[in-house]
Design a protein around this motif. Structure first.
Motif, mmCIF file in Angstrom:
data_model
loop_
_atom_site.group_PDB
_atom_site.id
_atom_site.type_symbol
_atom_site.label_atom_id
_atom_site.label_comp_id
_atom_site.label_asym_id
_atom_site.label_seq_id
_atom_site.Cartn_x
_atom_site.Cartn_y
_atom_site.Cartn_z
ATOM 1 N N LEU A 42 1.019 -1.208 -0.104
ATOM 2 C CA LEU A 42 0.279 0.531 -0.106
ATOM 3 C C LEU A 42 1.059 1.104 0.078
ATOM 4 O O LEU A 42 2.113 1.501 0.267
ATOM 5 N N GLU A 43 0.321 1.949 -0.514
ATOM 6 C CA GLU A 43 1.152 3.341 -0.271
ATOM 7 C C GLU A 43 1.805 4.281 1.591
ATOM 8 O O GLU A 43 2.223 4.487 1.109
ATOM 9 N N GLN A 44 0.005 3.709 2.082
ATOM 10 C CA GLN A 44 0.668 4.447 2.625
ATOM 11 C C GLN A 44 -0.284 3.392 4.104
ATOM 12 O O GLN A 44 -1.411 2.580 3.805
ATOM 13 N N PRO A 45 -0.044 3.011 5.193
ATOM 14 C CA PRO A 45 0.706 3.908 6.263
ATOM 15 C C PRO A 45 2.205 3.183 6.113
ATOM 16 O O PRO A 45 2.214 2.491 5.216
ATOM 17 N N ARG A 46 3.375 3.688 6.782
ATOM 18 C CA ARG A 46 4.416 3.140 6.725
ATOM 19 C C ARG A 46 5.162 3.098 7.701
ATOM 20 O O ARG A 46 4.230 4.667 8.931
#
Ligand code: HSE
Length: 315
Positions: A32-36
């Motif tokens: 996924l792009e976020q969260p990280r």
């Protein structure tokens, strides 16, 4: 190994991931792009690897370097390159714990990326996964790669073989979108793995193999209908959904809102749904959250593209 280009300190990150993707237990995941999560590595005067601080975990993660997934991964890397200098890791948790979003894998990947970069990247990214898996093992009791591999490499990653590792990165179809709804309850991956039956019937296995093949073909062909038809898990989901109150209602809400398919994200409790395009995602996320609310469970949602790239170094 000769190490050159040593840096003062390094900040690395790795994203949340959705593992299993319905039918493909332990062998497929996407980023996924976020969260990280982020990990800062810096040299210290004290010998050995330590954890100087963990932020964003409400004090719940271990600071013992032998128990924290980020430091275990980093230590495996340092042992491999023969380094004993003092290094401190500072861990910034962006991912919720025990959520099914690959929290332990994200920290492990960020940890190993940080120490590799600290020493001027003596190893290529492609060679770092085994170290991240050492971190995953200490956190979950199992070194499954379906979170750590997409957290490191991005996109979808198929684990054709775990031992020896044989990975196939699959680019996500352009329009594919993901909604993940995270109920504010916790499921430990270790527990969710322990409850699984060790044996399955041949008929169930054949059905699952068909769906896995269909899912992979659907990704390569950007055939959204095929992806949707294949997002069916007759083996793991029926066992694990019992850990997530409201699962059936949330899945129904996602499908009614136009999802291609919907299942547990990793070992849960988060539930993901895939969509073709942006049109229905907001309404779907709201409907899925409302379904959790109807069983008195608060939740939060993430709407994301599939991240093409995995973790990396920020500075
Ligand atoms: N494949 C793993 C499992 C992922 O389902 O147990 C854990 O996030």
């Amino acid at each position: 190994m000769s190490i050159t280009n040593i840096k003062g300190n390094v900040r690395a990150f790795a994203p949340a991931t959705v593992a299993n993707v319905g039918c493909a237990f332990d062998i497929l995941g996407f980023a996924l792009e976020q969260p990280r999560d982020e990990v800062v590595a810096r040299f210290t005067t004290e010998a050995g690897l330590s954890i100087s601080a963990v932020h964003g975990d409400n004090g719940r993660l271990p600071h013992d370097p032998q128990k924290n997934t980020a430091s275990v991964a980093a230590q495996a890397f340092l042992t491999h390159i023969g380094e004993r200098r003092g290094i401190a890791l500072e861990v910034f948790k962006g991912l919720p714990l025990g959520s099914g979003l690959g929290s332990s894998a994200a920290s492990a990947v960020a940890g190993v990326l940080a120490v590799n970069a600290l020493f001027g990247s003596p190893l290529a990214k492609e060679d770092l996964l085994p170290f991240a898996l050492a971190g995953e093992k200490v956190a979950c009791g199992s070194a499954h790669a379906d979170n750590a591999a997409p957290a490191l490499f991005g996109g979808f990653v198929l684990i054709r073989s775990a031992q020896p590792l044989d990975l196939i990165k699959i680019a996500a179809p352009e329009e594919l979108r993901c909604v993940v709804v995270h109920p504010h309850i916790e499921v430990k991956t270790e527990d969710a793995r322990r409850l699984l039956q060790r044996q399955i019937t041949l008929a169930d296995a054949v059905k699952q193999w068909g769906n896995i093949g269909g899912l992979i073909a659907g990704l390569y062909r950007a055939d959204y209908e095929l992806i949707g038809r294949s997002l069916e898990d007759g083996i793991i989901e029926p066992q694990r959904k019992l850990l997530v109150p409201g699962f059936d209602a949330v899945k129904r809400a996602a499908l009614d809102a136009g999802a291609l398919g919907c299942s547990l994200s990793g070992s849960g409790p988060a539930i993901f749904a895939l969509f073709a395009g942006d049109q229905q995602v907001q309404d779907a996320a709201a409907a899925m959250r409302a379904a959790f609310k109807s069983v008195a469970i608060e939740s939060s949602s993430i709407i994301s593209r599939i991240a093409c790239d995995g973790g990396g170094v920020l500075a």
